[in-house]
Structures are given as C-alpha cells and as structure tokens.
Design a protein around this motif. Sequence first.
Motif, PDB file in Angstrom:
ATOM      1  N   MET A  75      18.733 -21.478  16.629  1.00 55.25           N
ATOM      2  CA  MET A  75      17.519 -21.891  15.931  1.00 55.25           C
ATOM      3  C   MET A  75      16.770 -20.684  15.364  1.00 55.25           C
ATOM      4  SD  MET A  75      17.408 -25.114  15.746  1.00 55.25           S
ATOM      5  CE  MET A  75      15.707 -25.503  15.345  1.00 55.25           C
ATOM      6  N   ALA A  78      18.431 -19.962  12.163  1.00 55.60           N
ATOM      7  CA  ALA A  78      18.123 -21.032  11.215  1.00 55.60           C
ATOM      8  C   ALA A  78      16.735 -20.819  10.614  1.00 55.60           C
ATOM      9  CB  ALA A  78      18.209 -22.386  11.904  1.00 55.60           C
ATOM     10  N   LYS A  79      15.799 -20.364  11.421  1.00 55.41           N
ATOM     11  CA  LYS A  79      14.449 -20.123  10.921  1.00 55.41           C
ATOM     12  C   LYS A  79      14.392 -18.863  10.055  1.00 55.41           C
ATOM     13  CE  LYS A  79      12.149 -22.755  14.533  1.00 55.41           C
ATOM     14  NZ  LYS A  79      11.277 -22.766  15.724  1.00 55.41           N
ATOM     15  N   ASP A 101      21.351 -32.096   6.286  1.00 50.82           N
ATOM     16  CA  ASP A 101      20.943 -31.786   7.658  1.00 50.82           C
ATOM     17  C   ASP A 101      21.705 -30.589   8.212  1.00 50.82           C
ATOM     18  OD1 ASP A 101      23.331 -33.286   7.595  1.00 50.82           O
ATOM     19  OD2 ASP A 101      22.982 -34.151   9.574  1.00 50.82           O
ATOM     20  N   ARG A 105      20.065 -26.733  10.194  1.00 49.42           N
ATOM     21  CA  ARG A 105      20.022 -26.600  11.653  1.00 49.42           C
ATOM     22  C   ARG A 105      21.444 -26.468  12.201  1.00 49.42           C
ATOM     23  NH1 ARG A 105      23.556 -29.966  12.185  1.00 49.42           N
ATOM     24  NH2 ARG A 105      23.322 -32.230  12.099  1.00 49.42           N
ATOM     25  N   GLU A 107      24.420 -27.374  14.676  1.00 48.36           N
ATOM     26  CA  GLU A 107      24.754 -28.634  15.339  1.00 48.36           C
ATOM     27  C   GLU A 107      24.609 -28.491  16.846  1.00 48.36           C
ATOM     28  OE1 GLU A 107      28.421 -31.850  15.288  1.00 48.36           O
ATOM     29  OE2 GLU A 107      27.677 -30.882  13.466  1.00 48.36           O
ATOM     30  N   SER A 114      21.211 -32.590  18.046  1.00 53.60           N
ATOM     31  CA  SER A 114      21.253 -32.268  16.618  1.00 53.60           C
ATOM     32  C   SER A 114      20.021 -32.819  15.906  1.00 53.60           C
ATOM     33  CB  SER A 114      22.523 -32.836  15.989  1.00 53.60           C
ATOM     34  OG  SER A 114      23.672 -32.149  16.438  1.00 53.60           O
ATOM     35  N   ARG A 117      16.926 -30.743  16.746  1.00 53.32           N
ATOM     36  CA  ARG A 117      16.902 -29.493  15.983  1.00 53.32           C
ATOM     37  C   ARG A 117      16.516 -29.744  14.525  1.00 53.32           C
ATOM     38  NH1 ARG A 117      22.323 -26.277  18.224  1.00 53.32           N
ATOM     39  NH2 ARG A 117      21.455 -25.752  20.278  1.00 53.32           N
ATOM     40  N   LEU A 118      17.020 -30.829  13.961  1.00 54.11           N
ATOM     41  CA  LEU A 118      16.658 -31.162  12.585  1.00 54.11           C
ATOM     42  C   LEU A 118      15.155 -31.385  12.469  1.00 54.11           C
ATOM     43  CD1 LEU A 118      17.409 -31.908   9.659  1.00 54.11           C
ATOM     44  CD2 LEU A 118      17.805 -34.255  10.460  1.00 54.11           C
ATOM     45  N   GLU A 120      12.828 -30.187  14.413  1.00 55.94           N
ATOM     46  CA  GLU A 120      12.150 -28.910  14.599  1.00 55.94           C
ATOM     47  C   GLU A 120      12.137 -28.115  13.296  1.00 55.94           C
ATOM     48  OE1 GLU A 120      12.520 -24.802  17.269  1.00 55.94           O
ATOM     49  OE2 GLU A 120      13.476 -26.658  18.000  1.00 55.94           O
ATOM     50  N   MET A 121      13.280 -28.127  12.582  1.00 56.34           N
ATOM     51  CA  MET A 121      13.332 -27.422  11.305  1.00 56.34           C
ATOM     52  C   MET A 121      12.463 -28.124  10.258  1.00 56.34           C
ATOM     53  SD  MET A 121      14.916 -24.678  11.754  1.00 56.34           S
ATOM     54  CE  MET A 121      14.747 -24.211  10.030  1.00 56.34           C
ATOM     55  N   TYR A 124       9.120 -26.863  10.646  1.00 50.61           N
ATOM     56  CA  TYR A 124       9.044 -25.506  10.115  1.00 50.61           C
ATOM     57  C   TYR A 124       8.925 -25.550   8.588  1.00 50.61           C
ATOM     58  CZ  TYR A 124       9.959 -20.452  10.413  1.00 50.61           C
ATOM     59  OH  TYR A 124       9.854 -19.077  10.372  1.00 50.61           O
TER      60      TYR A 124
END
Length: 436
Positions: A75, A78-79, A101, A105, A107, A114, A117-118, A120-121, A124
């Motif tokens: 993550m 990803a950020k 998706d 993020r 997987e 998953s 995490r999606l 959470e993004m 963001y």
Amino acid sequence: MGRYFEGIEPITFAGSDSNDPMAFRHYDPSQKLGDKTMSDHLRFAVCYWHNFVWEGNDPFGGQTFERPWFPADTMALAKQKADDAFDMFRILGVPYFCFHDHDVRPEGDTLKESHKRLNEMADYFAEKMANGGPKLLWGTANMFSNRRYMSGASTNPDPDVFAYCASTVRACMDVTHRLEGENYVLWGGREGYETLLNTNLGRELQQMGRFLNMVVEYKHKIGYKGAILIEPKPQEPTKHQYDFDVATVYGFLKRFGLENEVQVNVEQGHAILAGHSFEHELATAHALGIFGSIDMNRNDYQSGWDTDQFPNSPSEAALAYYEVLMAGGFTTGGTNFDAKLRRQSLDGSDLIAAHVGGMDICARGLKSAHAMIADRALEGPRDLRYAGWETPAAQAMLAEGATLDGIADDAEARGVNPQPVSGQQEKLENVVNRYV
C-alpha cells in the motif's frame, strides 16, 4: 524521496509558432469553439494503467521501465504511485483520469482484502481530487489479467468466477459512484473463446447478457447517475470476442433489452483491429444511439495487434472529432488516452511529452472538424446527394402502408431509368485536406 516528475513545470499554451516540445501549440483549454471551450469539447483523461502499471514488456522481452513505485505490491508503494500520478495530472492540466481496480491497489490474499485496499486508495484519491486534482471520467474492473480469468469473466465455465466477478464489479461501481465518476466501463478483455471444441457459445452469451443486466440493475439500486459503457474489441487476446465492434455490441444490447441503458466507449486501435476506421465506428455508434466516450490511441499499421500508440495524424483526428461533434459531442464521456510509450522511451519527461503531443493532435483535429461543420463543407454535398429522398414521392415509399407491389407498379408506369451520379469522393478528400 523526490517525486518522479520533479522539476517538470506545468504545460502551458505557447501557440503554433512554438518549437517547445513541452508546450501546447494547438490546445488552448480556454479557447472557444462555438459555445464550448476546447477543454469542454475534448474532456481529456489520462489512464492509470499504461502510464503507471505497464513495465515496458512485450511478447519478446521483459521490463524496460524502472519506476520508483514498482512493483507497487504494498500500500505504501501504491500511494507513492498515486502521488506521482496526480503530479502528472497537474502538470498536464487534464480535467479527468481513469483507472481499473488492479491499477491502483495491490491484490489482497482474499477478495475482501482486495476490496478494502481499493477503498483505502479511493479515500486517498478523494483527498487529492478535493485539493484541485482532476475528476474521474470512469472506473472499471480488471477481469482479464489474473489467471482466474483465463477462460473469461462473466462468460467463464466456472460459476465461482462469475460470482467473483460480481463482487469485483460491485466494489468498483461503489468506488466509482463514491468518487463521482461520470461513467463505469465494462472492458471484456477475455469475453470470448479460443476454440468451439470446448465452448458452449450460446450459454456464454446468456451468462454475459444476464451479468450486464445485473450491472444495470445495481446502477439504479445505488442511484448511480453515470453512464454504463462497453468497450468493443475484436480480438487479442481472445481469438473470437463477443464484443467485436460497435454493431455487434448493439445487437447484443438489443437482444438483452439494454440498448437504452448501455453505451459504447470506442477505441481507435480496436476499430482498426476490427477492419474498420475509427470514424466508421463513431458514426455507427451515433446512428444506433449508443455513442458514449472514446479512447484515443492508434495502432501501428504494419502490425496486426493492439500497439496502443499516441495519436499523431491530424487528418485521422479531424475525421474522428467530426463524428463526435455530429453526435452532439460528449456528455458524460470524453477523450481518454489509452496509450503507452514505446518501451525504449524511458524517461518521465517522455510520459509528459507523449501526452502533450496527443492532446495537441486532438485539439488540431477538433478545430478542423468544427470548421468543416460550421462551413457545411461535407454536409452540404451530402445533403445534395440525398436530396431526391426529400421529395413527397420518395418519402411516400418509406411511409407506413407503402408496399413492394405499389412501388414496383409505379416505377414501371413511370418508366424509371435512373442514371448513376458521381459520389465525388476525391473532391471531398481534397476538401478535408484543406481544413486539416
């Protein structure tokens, strides 16, 4: 750690006399064409996948790009990728972006992880979008890369894959809705078959039709106001795609009662693979009432596969935007660059320059198209060609109650002997070239 695009200034309009490769020569966002600015006409979007996910591999070689967020399997990475992506959006000044998706993020070990995490993004992204970032043109789900999709997504012979897809699409639609995305796209990368020896074609089409109906039902359930789009693609990787071209998609939508619920996102490269021109697919979408949005990327005409290159032909862009304008222009849709660098173009500045060139070509094409329509340069000759159909007698042949017998008897009584009239194609090609 420094940002990937650090030191690159925002791109500005410098005019047609500029020699600066990092400046717009034709795209002036505030310039008005008719009652809309260029920005409102074109509605540019940058895609997440080719720019921030693709590693530069091809069928004969591996990764050539080295990005600081690769492999983006945490993550934190990803950020970091999102930070650099929004830097790029800011530099280009684009009003929109698009993502799958899987792009944004890593997987998780489970489906629920998953989705977590999606979301959470998405939180963001929402912060960045609220602080002057671009809006979301469309979201979608990657249901083709993972090996679970090797035999399709909604068309898969395994019902558990169908169920997995339902969960994936629901999560992606929820995020798209929450981020106020203006469209949701279904890209059936493996919705088709390799051989009929192991395929029940009728069953798979029924599964796909039922799945799409459920997507539309869910859209209305959650109150999502955006458009649902299908992106036609004729082949690659699947040999026989069920969504081959615009006309095929329309037939599918009509069969399952969805022609008033679903539109198309037309890609230039896919049009070429289907043996059509881009403008043909756009005109077909307009004629059938399902025009939605476009992916502006070309193929290499010497290659038989989808090379996803940035547009560079003013005449192709002019003919494409001619059809877009004739369709009334974009409403929820826009111009997405589903395009990628060549694998030898390694620098961050290459990513910026590629989009600058593509945006300029589109702007140049839009200006040409707008001028042709204003001058009726093509519509005048076209109206003249079909003028005979405007007479009462001709209209009567198409009216309710007209019969084949009646038309045939009248033609024989009048001694009809029509003579061919020139279509004047070369003259019209010269007309287009004058505007380009």
